[in-house]
Design an enzyme around this catalytic site. Structure first.
Site, PDB file in Angstrom:
ATOM      1  N   GLY A 112      82.843  16.061  29.388  1.00 50.28           N
ATOM      2  CA  GLY A 112      82.754  15.668  27.986  1.00 50.28           C
ATOM      3  C   GLY A 112      84.020  14.951  27.532  1.00 50.28           C
ATOM      4  O   GLY A 112      83.970  13.949  26.809  1.00 50.28           O
ATOM      5  N   GLU A 129      77.013  17.807  23.879  1.00 52.51           N
ATOM      6  CA  GLU A 129      76.355  19.107  23.959  1.00 52.51           C
ATOM      7  C   GLU A 129      76.947  19.819  25.170  1.00 52.51           C
ATOM      8  O   GLU A 129      76.616  19.491  26.318  1.00 52.51           O
ATOM      9  CB  GLU A 129      74.845  18.925  24.123  1.00 52.51           C
ATOM     10  CG  GLU A 129      74.171  18.261  22.926  1.00 52.51           C
ATOM     11  CD  GLU A 129      73.743  19.261  21.864  1.00 52.51           C
ATOM     12  OE1 GLU A 129      73.507  20.435  22.205  1.00 52.51           O
ATOM     13  OE2 GLU A 129      73.652  18.867  20.678  1.00 52.51           O
ATOM     14  N   CYS A 167      73.048  26.368  29.246  1.00 50.30           N
ATOM     15  CA  CYS A 167      74.148  26.340  28.280  1.00 50.30           C
ATOM     16  C   CYS A 167      73.982  27.387  27.190  1.00 50.30           C
ATOM     17  O   CYS A 167      74.962  27.827  26.599  1.00 50.30           O
ATOM     18  CB  CYS A 167      74.277  24.955  27.665  1.00 50.30           C
ATOM     19  SG  CYS A 167      72.718  24.283  27.102  1.00 50.30           S
TER      20      CYS A 167
END
Lengths: 398, 448
Positions: A112, A129, A167
């Protein structure tokens, strides 16, 4: 998709205002390997309904799914406006060099950061996310019916979604010391119901994705403090990349299993003197995508909601928030930023353009040369002091 | 500011946030009222600071920075209860009896970096949002407007809770130190160049950012039949009415902010082809940092004045064969923060709305969209991302947490392993909201 009228202050009459959603342009969607089809198509739905052209870059760690998307998407969709581009890190790098109007990324915080850094070049907005260690607080329950439901839902939140590789999968449990043994027993018997005596034979359990993750998870169990805390499971099969659903009670808090996101079939149970201590425990860790709490205690529920911070909170269940379109799905802090699902997906790939239509009617007090009278007008306008304004107009007030 | 000071400040801010005092509605209200007090009691000082930094006349300062913030404060105080209350959401019947709601929570400790052109307004407007949303905050004013920066540093601690809201002054090195820290949000107003630096620093900690940048905001000026004179003459006339025969003597115009920007603008006009296109104005005075309102007619499209944001008192007029060509002209350039269009032609208006992209569009006026709280203020593409004003400011500094409450009652074994075809059929019916099929399956009357 429709424009939305907004109320203008009476002061501005007869002005009209509206918010017009428009597509951002060309968007890039990175999806991860654990839900390789769902996590590619869900954001794509948002991108398409918002009117964008899109590129999907599926994870190379789920090659069959990646291949399938590459073949099917051009077959069913307009392949001049929606494309799938397969490949590993070099392909991802090359894609990140291009100017996108939005990048949507699902994956680890490490990647990310790379995505967000790359987006800087062209000032591209991103949605990240990510994940985190999603805790499940389990209050001491007395009713055996409640206990059964909770055990099913915990397993439903841990092993059912891709064998813990999710997740929003439950990462670890927080229970009171006095409830720990009962919890372990409950989970054991429910695991047997779901997966049989030998889960390795079960058709109902996903596999660890690859050797690299298998070795990583095996490594977590190799820590002696962790190995010593195993209360159930622990069987490992290198050939089949199989790790039995494993439960640990109070592994060392500084072991890697309690620091990094587990993303696998290992469930630590952390015991506390009293269940309220779970709030402090959770707050001492980075914010997760989800916090779960199983309890009938209304006060505890309220405290957890207001005193912890996470993408979402689900009471008395786990993972199911994922299917509610009216709830935004996204993280905070280390679990990411931005959100989607339902209309939030449409919004994530839209720009809400403000459009204001003014009449030609005009007032001198808006313009230089400045003087005190004009300043008075401006004050009345901002204070919405219609009466004073009226008097000023009539020249009755100086 | 010393490195240690910044660390100490951050520590204090984190403690304040951790103590949960910024979450109390009473605290938020008291801070917003504190800002009201500041604007009310220190208005004279504000006018003086803006006059010093930018030569702003009082009426302009009031119109653009004081009045606007007062208006926003009134709105935020009136709406605080509503904005902070949780919102119930509807859930599909298949999940009955579940309830869902959205709970707004503060992000934590936020950093607001502002620019020099509206040094008070652009610092306080986002701060209102940060406070209303329950955060602790640092405001870093621009060092290019030192009087205003000083004003904020002196007065914010007097009127606000200085353990939770701080002003940290300084130049590039202070900004760099601040950007190194971990923030829960960074709100930046300024140039694209610095915006990139901010976003880069933010990526280290995965900090979400809002970038309010700029761009070349065009105004499309349709030929309006009611006007007899040419556009240029009308503009000349208006300039004279607003600023007098010698604008240098006018009290109604702000100054160029500093020598660096003055020289930048002077150099833009030095390009011979640009200089040749001047139809009004062009005179300059370096001592008073004055540049006359200047109008150009068709400067070369590849000159700097037509490729970079001007940010000064020079107005190029580009002529086209027909007004509809303006759409292509605008669309072939980076998306600006605002597009303006003066026209009565409804077809043209519709085309502009649907065929161009910008932060906002205003018909038959300029700038005024800034004061309308119901409209989001923010850019797209090179003009930035994120938005604020009104409730959008509150949202900019909040996290909308999804809360789902399930009951212990309903628990279908069809939703759990071991999997089989019947259960798959059950799941299909559930996702299709096929209640009849579900009902029949539950009764055992349907296999799958």
């Amino acid at each position: 998709m429709a424009n939305k009228r907004v109320d203008m202050p009476l002061m501005a009459f007869p002005t009209t205002g509206e918010i017009v959603p428009e597509p951002l342009g060309l968007v890039l969607i990175f999806s991860s390997w654990n839900f390789p089809v769902g996590l590619a198509l869900e954001p794509l739905i948002g991108a398409i309904s918002a009117g964008n052209t899109s590129v999907l870059k599926p994870s190379e760690l789920a090659p069959a799914s990646s291949s399938l998307l590459t073949i099917l998407v051009p077959f069913y969709l307009d392949n001049k406006a929606v494309m799938v581009i397969e490949g590993g890190a070099p392909v991802a790098q090359r894609l990140l060099d291009i100017r996108w109007d939005k990048i949507f990324f699902t994956g680890s915080p490490r990647i990310g950061r790379i995505i967000m850094s790359s987006a800087v070049k062209h000032l591209t907005p991103v949605t990240l996310e990510l994940g985190g260690k999603c805790p499940a607080i389990v209050d001491t329950l007395t009713s055996s019916k409640d206990r059964e439901v909770v055990a099913k839902r915990i397993i439903g939140g841990k092993w059912v979604p891709c064998n813990g590789q999710g997740c929003i999968a439950i990462d670890y449990l927080l229970v009171e010391e006095k409830f720990a043994t009962a919890m372990v027993d409950l989970l054991k018997s429910t695991l047997k119901r779901f997966y049989g005596e030998n889960p390795r034979e079960s058709n109902s359990l996903s596999r660890i994705v690859n050797k690299q993750h298998f070795m990583r998870l095996k490594g977590l169990l190799n820590d002696p403090g962790v190995a010593a805390s195993i209360a159930h499971g622990g069987v490992v099969d290198d050939d089949k990349l199989y790790i039995e659903p494993t439960i640990m009670v109070d592994p060392p808090l500084d072991a890697e299993i309690m620091i990094e996101e587990i993303f696998g079939p290992l469930l630590p149970i952390i015991t506390l003197k009293k269940i309220e201590d779970s709030i402090g425990f959770i707050n001492s860790k980075p914010k997760a995508l989800a916090v779960y709490i199983f309890t009938r205690d209304e006060t505890l529920k309220k405290r957890v909601i207001s005193e912890t911070s996470s993408g979402s909170v689900t009471v008395n269940d786990a993972v199911i928030q994922y299917v509610c379109d009216t709830l935004p799905f996204g993280g905070i802090g280390q679990s990411g930023f931005g959100r989607y699902h339902g209309k939030f997906s449409f919004d994530t790939f839209s720009h809400e353009k403000a459009v204001m239509r003014r009449p030609f009617l005009d007032f001198n007090f808006r313009y230089p040369p400045w003087n005190n009278n004009k300043l008075q007008f401006l004050r009345s306008v901002y204070n919405l002091d219609y009466f004073k304004l009226f008097l000023l107009f009539l020249g009755l007030k100086k | 500011m010393e490195l240690l000071d910044i660390d100490q400040s951050m520590e204090e801010l984190r403690e304040s946030f951790k103590s949960r005092k910024t979450r109390s509605i009473a605290w938020r209200r008291s801070q917003l009222k504190g800002l009201q007090g500041l604007l009310e009691e220190k208005e004279g000082d504000i006018f003086r600071a803006l006059q010093e930094d930018l030569g702003k006349p009082c009426a302009e300062s009031y119109r653009d920075e004081v009045g606007t913030v007062k208006k926003s404060l009134n709105l935020s105080l009136a709406c605080l209860e509503e904005w902070t209350s949780s919102k119930k959401v509807r859930l599909p019947m298949v999940l009955f009896p579940t309830s869902g709601e959205l709970v707004a929570e503060p992000l934590g400790v936020v950093l607001i970096i502002t620019s020099w052109n509206f040094p008070l307004g652009l610092a306080l407007e986002p701060l209102i949002g940060a406070i209303a949303a329950g955060n602790a905050a640092v405001v870093k004013p621009s060092e290019l407007s030192p009087a205003c920066s000083s004003f904020l540093a002196t007065n914010i601690p007097i009127y606000l809770d200085n353990k939770a809201i701080k002003v940290i002054q300084g130049g590039v090195s202070v900004s760099e130190q601040l950007l190194d820290k971990k923030w829960d949000k960074i709100f930046f107003t300024g140039s694209a160049r610095v915006g990139r630096i901010v976003m880069s620093a933010a990526s280290k900690h995965l900090t979400p950012v809002i970038l309010e940048l700029g761009g070349k905001c065009p105004a499309i000026y349709d030929t309006l039949s009611s006007y007899r004179d040419t556009k240029v003459n009308m503009l000349k006339d208006r300039i004279q009415r607003n600023y007098g025969n010698d604008p240098r003597e006018s009290n109604s115009m702000s100054r160029i902010v500093n020598k660096h920007h003055f020289q930048r603008l002077r150099n833009i006009l030095k390009d011979p082809k640009v200089a040749a296109s001047i139809v009004h104005g062009g005179s300059m005075d370096e001592d008073t940092l004055f540049i006359e309102p200047t109008i150009l007619m068709n400067p070369p499209l590849d000159s700097e004045i037509m490729t970079e944001e001007i940010f000064g008192p020079i107005l190029p007029i580009i002529t086209l064969k027909k007004i509809e060509d303006s759409i292509e002209f605008i669309s072939s350039r980076p998306q600006p923060l605002a597009i303006y269009a003066f026209t009565k032609n409804e077809t043209l208006k519709k085309r502009i709305v649907s065929e161009t992209s910008s932060g906002s569009i205003t018909f038959n006026d300029c700038i005024i969209q800034f004061v309308v709280d119901a409209l989001p203020f923010g850019g797209v593409g090179q003009s930035g991302f994120g938005k604020y004003h009104g409730k959008f400011s509150f949202d900019a500094f909040s996290h909308e947490k999804a809360v789902l409450r399930r009951s212990f009652i309903t628990e279908f074994s069809s939703g759990s392993p071991p999997w089989n075809d019947f259960k798959l059929g059950f799941l299909r019916a559930a996702y299709n909201f096929d209640y009849i099929a579900l009902f029949l399956m539950l009764l055992g009357l349907k296999r799958s």
